[in-house]
Write an enzyme that holds these catalytic residues in place. Structure first.
Site, PDB file in Angstrom:
ATOM      1  N   ARG A   2      41.403  32.670  35.151  1.00 29.66           N
ATOM      2  CA  ARG A   2      40.231  32.236  34.534  1.00 29.66           C
ATOM      3  C   ARG A   2      40.419  32.657  33.065  1.00 29.66           C
ATOM      4  NH1 ARG A   2      37.195  36.624  37.594  1.00 29.66           N
ATOM      5  NH2 ARG A   2      36.651  34.966  38.993  1.00 29.66           N
ATOM      6  N   ARG A  14      32.904  44.709  31.819  1.00 33.13           N
ATOM      7  CA  ARG A  14      31.646  44.624  32.464  1.00 33.13           C
ATOM      8  C   ARG A  14      30.468  45.575  32.317  1.00 33.13           C
ATOM      9  NH1 ARG A  14      33.755  41.696  37.509  1.00 33.13           N
ATOM     10  NH2 ARG A  14      36.150  41.760  37.066  1.00 33.13           N
ATOM     11  N   ASP A  74      32.746  34.715  37.628  1.00 33.61           N
ATOM     12  CA  ASP A  74      33.046  35.397  38.972  1.00 33.61           C
ATOM     13  C   ASP A  74      32.041  34.632  39.870  1.00 33.61           C
ATOM     14  OD1 ASP A  74      34.145  36.728  40.872  1.00 33.61           O
ATOM     15  OD2 ASP A  74      33.340  38.927  40.352  1.00 33.61           O
ATOM     16  N   GLY A  91      36.388  48.194  41.572  1.00 32.22           N
ATOM     17  CA  GLY A  91      37.136  47.859  40.314  1.00 32.22           C
ATOM     18  C   GLY A  91      37.902  46.744  40.622  1.00 32.22           C
ATOM     19  N   GLY A 138      39.897  44.707  42.289  1.00 34.27           N
ATOM     20  CA  GLY A 138      40.432  44.670  43.762  1.00 34.27           C
ATOM     21  C   GLY A 138      41.351  43.631  44.015  1.00 34.27           C
ATOM     22  N   ARG A 139      41.100  42.731  43.453  1.00 32.57           N
ATOM     23  CA  ARG A 139      41.942  41.230  43.750  1.00 32.57           C
ATOM     24  C   ARG A 139      42.338  40.532  42.532  1.00 32.57           C
ATOM     25  NH1 ARG A 139      38.677  36.645  46.945  1.00 32.57           N
ATOM     26  NH2 ARG A 139      36.754  36.917  45.856  1.00 32.57           N
ATOM     27  N   ASP A 146      28.369  44.559  38.193  1.00 33.95           N
ATOM     28  CA  ASP A 146      29.845  44.482  38.018  1.00 33.95           C
ATOM     29  C   ASP A 146      30.131  42.851  37.791  1.00 33.95           C
ATOM     30  OD1 ASP A 146      29.118  44.412  40.888  1.00 33.95           O
ATOM     31  OD2 ASP A 146      31.048  43.593  41.016  1.00 33.95           O
ATOM     32  N   ASN A 147      29.339  41.890  37.746  1.00 39.34           N
ATOM     33  CA  ASN A 147      29.635  40.585  37.650  1.00 39.34           C
ATOM     34  C   ASN A 147      28.862  40.299  36.360  1.00 39.34           C
ATOM     35  OD1 ASN A 147      30.981  40.199  39.928  1.00 39.34           O
ATOM     36  ND2 ASN A 147      29.149  39.594  41.469  1.00 39.34           N
ATOM     37  N   GLY A 160      43.425  41.582  48.667  1.00 40.74           N
ATOM     38  CA  GLY A 160      43.816  41.024  47.364  1.00 40.74           C
ATOM     39  C   GLY A 160      43.929  39.583  47.122  1.00 40.74           C
TER      40      GLY A 160
END
Length: 468
Positions: A182, A189, A267, A93, A95-96, A257-258, A129
């Site tokens: 960004r 996603r 990403d 998920g 995460g950072r 997920d990207n 993170g």
């Protein structure tokens, strides 16, 4: 080519809140020891009405994450899963990073301001993170270069050094830290849908499908919502894959997920540009099987879209979804012809057989690896040799024979009046150039090479747009 942004008033949005708490977790940003502004996107900040922020305000919003006016009151870590190198991971998920704000740009599009390196969230697992300053610098370079080459990409909006010493196993440590913001068209996603399917949440999949149709594709819901969304994503993903090939770009980690639901590139981790037309070229040192190699990127992206289709089966059927997946191949071929012709600066023939012959001729010539991709497209801009080049002998070789013959039938598109086309060499983004820029930052705190490179990239982009 990509759209050049125009000034627009600040128009805040909070559309993501309509999805409800099943899709995200409110979080807090890390409290960084320092906030030193290293990069501010003066091209895109006016397009979302934020060019008027003073430096102190910029640091408060994008280093301390004080909410923007009338925007999200608290950052949101979005929930998602994903296939990572074809292995499903239900423990990931945001995460950072997190979704910090939403707003409209000069075209009225809903855009997200998301972060990277902003601190731990419920999905950080054992990670800190954080983001390395080098990683942030690399993302600036990747997004600027891709934008100039006509790839639909997220934009690096802000890069702030944060004053922490980070330990990393795969690079010299301790290393400097940063937080990046960004700007992108969607924070949703394919992996967001996968998570809902994993838990069997058909109602939430329908909710998310309708959200995406409304905010990213300008359509309403309905019984065929899943099929229409899949069709949009399939076509956009095919165009993304084609643009990577034309740009000579290797993303490196094309996990599900990207891949954003708008199929806008984002990403950036171990990315590279391949100097030569090398289908086996990989960007990530850990991609031992070459899963995401240069030539395999269309396959990888199509596979990810297939995972979206599988998730949508909770609200649709294989018979309804399969025709949408079949759109990928023809859309990719069409988009690749357009992208290659755009980079070459010629008008497409408009006939599949002729344009395919051009693609085959270019690939045959470049696959000999005697001329770099950047040099070739620079020297042959407009479809004709523009002057003397270090590669003149190579252009007379047999592998360029078919190309020399085919290109004679093509007409130039746009102007060559921009002074960039009279330069001695093209702007490129090879790994040794990236490392040299970082070395000056790391050893001397000298940022001039980065800013000069961004300026050169943007000048190239203006030239490719046809501006004088």
């Amino acid at each position: 080519m990509t759209h050049l942004p125009q000034p627009s008033p600040y128009r805040p949005e909070t559309a993501i809140l309509s999805l409800g708490g099943d899709f995200y977790d409110p979080v807090q940003a890390a409290d960084f020891p320092q906030t030193i502004l290293r990069f501010r996107n003066d091209r895109w900040s006016p397009a979302v009405g934020l060019e008027g922020l003073g430096q102190d305000e910029w640091l408060r919003h994008f280093g301390r994450f004080q909410p923007l006016p009338d925007n999200l009151p608290q950052p949101l870590a979005l929930r998602y899963h994903g296939h990572q190198f074809r292995s499903y991971n239900p423990e990931i998920g945001d995460g950072r990073g997190f979704l910090f704000a939403q707003l409209r740009d000069d075209r009225g599009r809903l855009l997200d301001l998301g972060t990277k390196g902003s601190g731990q969230t419920p999905y950080s697992r054992f990670g800190d993170g954080r983001l390395t300053l080098k990683g942030g610098m690399r993302e600036v370079l990747a997004t600027e270069m891709l934008e100039a080459l006509g790839v639909e990409t997220s934009k690096t909006f802000s890069l702030i050094e944060t004053g922490e010493a980070l330990q990393r196993n795969d690079e010299p440590s301790p290393t400097r830290s940063a937080v990046l913001v960004r700007l992108q068209h969607s924070h949703i996603r394919i992996g967001t849908f996968q998570r809902l399917a994993y838990f069997g949440e058909a109602g939430n999949i329908r909710t998310l499908t309708e959200y995406c149709l409304q905010h990213y594709y300008g359509e309403g819901g309905g019984e065929d919502a899943a099929e229409r969304l899949l069709g949009h994503v399939t076509r956009a993903a095919a165009r993304l894959a084609a643009s990577y090939i034309a740009a000579g770009f290797v993303h490196g980690v094309l996990n599900s997920d990207n891949i954003a639901i708008t199929a806008e590139s984002f990403d950036y981790g171990p990315w590279r540009w391949t100097p030569y037309w090398d289908g086996a070229f990989t960007a990530a040192y850990f991609d031992h099987a070459g899963l995401y190699a240069f030539a395999r990127q269309p396959e990888a992206i199509h596979w990810d879209v297939l995972q979206l289709a599988r998730s949508l089966l909770l609200i649709s059927t294989p018979e309804a979804l399969e025709p949408q997946l079949e759109l990928f191949r023809p859309e990719f071929q069409h988009a690749l012809r357009n992208a290659i012709c755009a980079r070459l600066g010629v008008v497409p023939a408009g006939e599949d057989e002729a344009d395919n012959a051009l693609l085959v001729a270019i690939e045959t010539a470049l696959a000999a690896k005697t001329v770099t991709i950047d040099r070739f497209f620079f020297d042959w801009r407009g479809g004709r040799r523009r002057g003397a080049s270090p590669a003149d002998i190579q252009y007379e070789a047999g592998e360029f024979g078919s190309f020399r013959e085919v290109i004679e039938t093509y007409e130039p598109a746009g102007s060559l009046a921009h002074p960039y086309w009279s330069d001695e060499a093209p702007v490129s983004m090879h790994i040794e150039e990236v490392e040299a820029i970082w070395s000056r930052i790391d050893q001397e705190d000298d940022w001039s090479a980065l800013y000069a490179k961004v300026g050169a990239i943007r000048r190239m982009g203006e030239a490719m747009q046809g501006g004088a």
